[in-house]
Design a protein around this motif. Structure first.
Motif, PDB file in Angstrom:
ATOM      1  N   THR A  41       0.737  -1.021   0.121  1.00  0.00           N
ATOM      2  CA  THR A  41       0.141   0.090   0.399  1.00  0.00           C
ATOM      3  C   THR A  41       0.686   1.267  -0.271  1.00  0.00           C
ATOM      4  N   VAL A  42       0.563   1.442  -1.051  1.00  0.00           N
ATOM      5  CA  VAL A  42       1.355   3.103  -0.812  1.00  0.00           C
ATOM      6  C   VAL A  42       1.578   4.301  -0.408  1.00  0.00           C
ATOM      7  N   TRP A  51       2.451  -3.110   4.233  1.00  0.00           N
ATOM      8  CA  TRP A  51       2.855  -4.193   3.723  1.00  0.00           C
ATOM      9  C   TRP A  51       1.645  -5.012   4.195  1.00  0.00           C
ATOM     10  N   PRO A  52       0.687  -4.915   2.982  1.00  0.00           N
ATOM     11  CA  PRO A  52      -0.138  -5.559   3.971  1.00  0.00           C
ATOM     12  C   PRO A  52      -0.330  -7.249   3.948  1.00  0.00           C
ATOM     13  N   ASN A  60      -0.694  -6.237   8.816  1.00  0.00           N
ATOM     14  CA  ASN A  60      -0.475  -5.292   8.284  1.00  0.00           C
ATOM     15  C   ASN A  60       0.729  -4.890   8.797  1.00  0.00           C
ATOM     16  N   PHE A  61       2.252  -4.628   8.402  1.00  0.00           N
ATOM     17  CA  PHE A  61       3.473  -4.132   9.425  1.00  0.00           C
ATOM     18  C   PHE A  61       3.039  -2.194   8.643  1.00  0.00           C
ATOM     19  N   VAL A  62       3.526  -1.912   8.680  1.00  0.00           N
ATOM     20  CA  VAL A  62       2.815  -0.207   8.794  1.00  0.00           C
ATOM     21  C   VAL A  62       4.097   1.180   9.543  1.00  0.00           C
ATOM     22  N   GLN A  63       4.100   2.246   8.186  1.00  0.00           N
ATOM     23  CA  GLN A  63       4.653   3.243   8.554  1.00  0.00           C
ATOM     24  C   GLN A  63       4.131   4.157   8.574  1.00  0.00           C
ATOM     25  N   PRO A  70       9.734   2.275   3.909  1.00  0.00           N
ATOM     26  CA  PRO A  70      10.877   2.275   1.888  1.00  0.00           C
ATOM     27  C   PRO A  70      10.363   2.124   1.307  1.00  0.00           C
ATOM     28  N   SER A  71      10.528   2.252   0.321  1.00  0.00           N
ATOM     29  CA  SER A  71      10.171   2.278  -1.505  1.00  0.00           C
ATOM     30  C   SER A  71       9.980   1.178  -1.975  1.00  0.00           C
ATOM     31  N   ILE A  72       9.436   1.128  -2.933  1.00  0.00           N
ATOM     32  CA  ILE A  72       9.719   0.231  -4.259  1.00  0.00           C
ATOM     33  C   ILE A  72      10.646   0.582  -5.246  1.00  0.00           C
ATOM     34  N   VAL A  73      10.843  -1.580  -5.758  1.00  0.00           N
ATOM     35  CA  VAL A  73      12.113  -1.288  -5.908  1.00  0.00           C
ATOM     36  C   VAL A  73      11.236  -2.628  -7.299  1.00  0.00           C
TER      37      VAL A  73
END
Length: 300
Positions: A41-42, A51-52, A60-63, A70-73
């Protein structure tokens, strides 16, 4: 071991309680956390706020802090999360299903970055905020669990500058702690007699206090609250190996070599210590057999 790829004598069923976890191993009752880098989930693109959990448990892990996200790669056909040495994700609280002395944990990460101490994942309990941990330790990667006196039972091996599959299986009843890299054991220790209670936090990319921040990419994180048998471990290894193109010592699937038929792999199989006789992917159809011989596997 045999690599069985034909599909005769399979029974196809529409099942409500199938093995729906990674590679068709486990379900929401024992696959407590499943984080897949392709499903995020952006917050503010490309930064990841959540991060679902794909296990069905909603862990879920959230920030919430954008500077810590973190970013998408994007790699060849799959995505991961890039932690820049200042990012981490956490559960909103504890996970009661992890209050157990049997755990199987997987993380697949890329170790291309410079040597540093960085936590891949950590589980915090009443007894200690670092009861279970897997982490980069400069040129090594290590995993430990605490024993009943809060001493570390630790396994360690060398870090690779590419994607690698790190898994650990803790059996508190047998008091053993076994760790694997790319399917090969890098440590088997006794004395793992801890009994954690009161899980209150789980962190990816840093310690519970936000220190020892990981710098690198992660592809998947998987927690079970049970001891996977050898067949189950081999199937999960092959699921991750096929997706991330990691060479493993227990490779049982040949159709991923040309970057085709490499995603969503599920399997059934049997070894002397147990089996996995049903498996279901993302759809509603499962395949199963009544019995198999030791060393036999079927993947699809």
């Amino acid at each position: 071991m045999k690599n069985i790829l034909f599909t005769t004598c399979l029974v196809l069923t529409f099942a409500s309680f199938a093995q729906t976890g990674p590679g068709g191993v486990g379900n929401s009752a024992n696959n407590v956390v499943w984080l897949d880098g392709n499903i995020v989930t952006v917050g503010t693109n490309p930064y990841i706020a959540t991060w679902p959990d794909q296990s069905g448990n909603g862990n879920n892990f959230v920030q919430a802090t954008s500077s810590r996200q973190p970013s998408i790669v994007t790699y060849y056909g799959f995505k991961g999360l890039r932690f820049d040495g200042g990012d981490w994700l956490r559960t909103g609280g504890g996970i009661g299903a992890l209050d157990a002395n049997t755990h199987t944990q997987y993380v697949i990460y890329n170790g291309y970055t410079a040597n540093h101490v960085g936590i891949l994942h950590e589980s915090s309990y009443t007894q200690s905020n670092q009861f279970l941990r897997t982490y980069r330790n400069y040129g090594n990667v290590a995993a430990f669990v605490l024993n009943s006196t809060l001493g570390t039972v630790l396994n360690s091996t060398t870090n690779s500058s590419a994607f690698q599959i790190i898994s650990s299986i803790w059996d508190g009843n047998a008091q053993t702690f076994d760790s694997y890299k790319d399917g090969t054991s890098f440590g088997s220790k006794g004395g793992a007699n801890g009994s954690p209670t009161g899980n209150y936090l789980n962190t990816i990319g840093a310690s519970s206090s936000g220190s020892y921040r990981f710098n690198g990419d992660m592809g998947e994180v998987i927690f079970y609250n049970t001891v996977l048998n050898s067949a189950q471990r081999i199937i999960v290894d092959n699921y991750l190996s096929s997706k991330f193109k990691v060479t493993i010592s227990n490779d049982m699937y040949a159709y991923d070599a040309a970057l085709t038929h490499q995603y969503g792999l599920i399997g059934i199989g049997q070894e002397a210590d147990g089996n996995n006789l049903t498996a279901q992917g993302k759809g509603i159809v499962e395949f199963s057999v009544g019995s198999m011989n030791n060393g036999d596997y079927i993947f699809t």
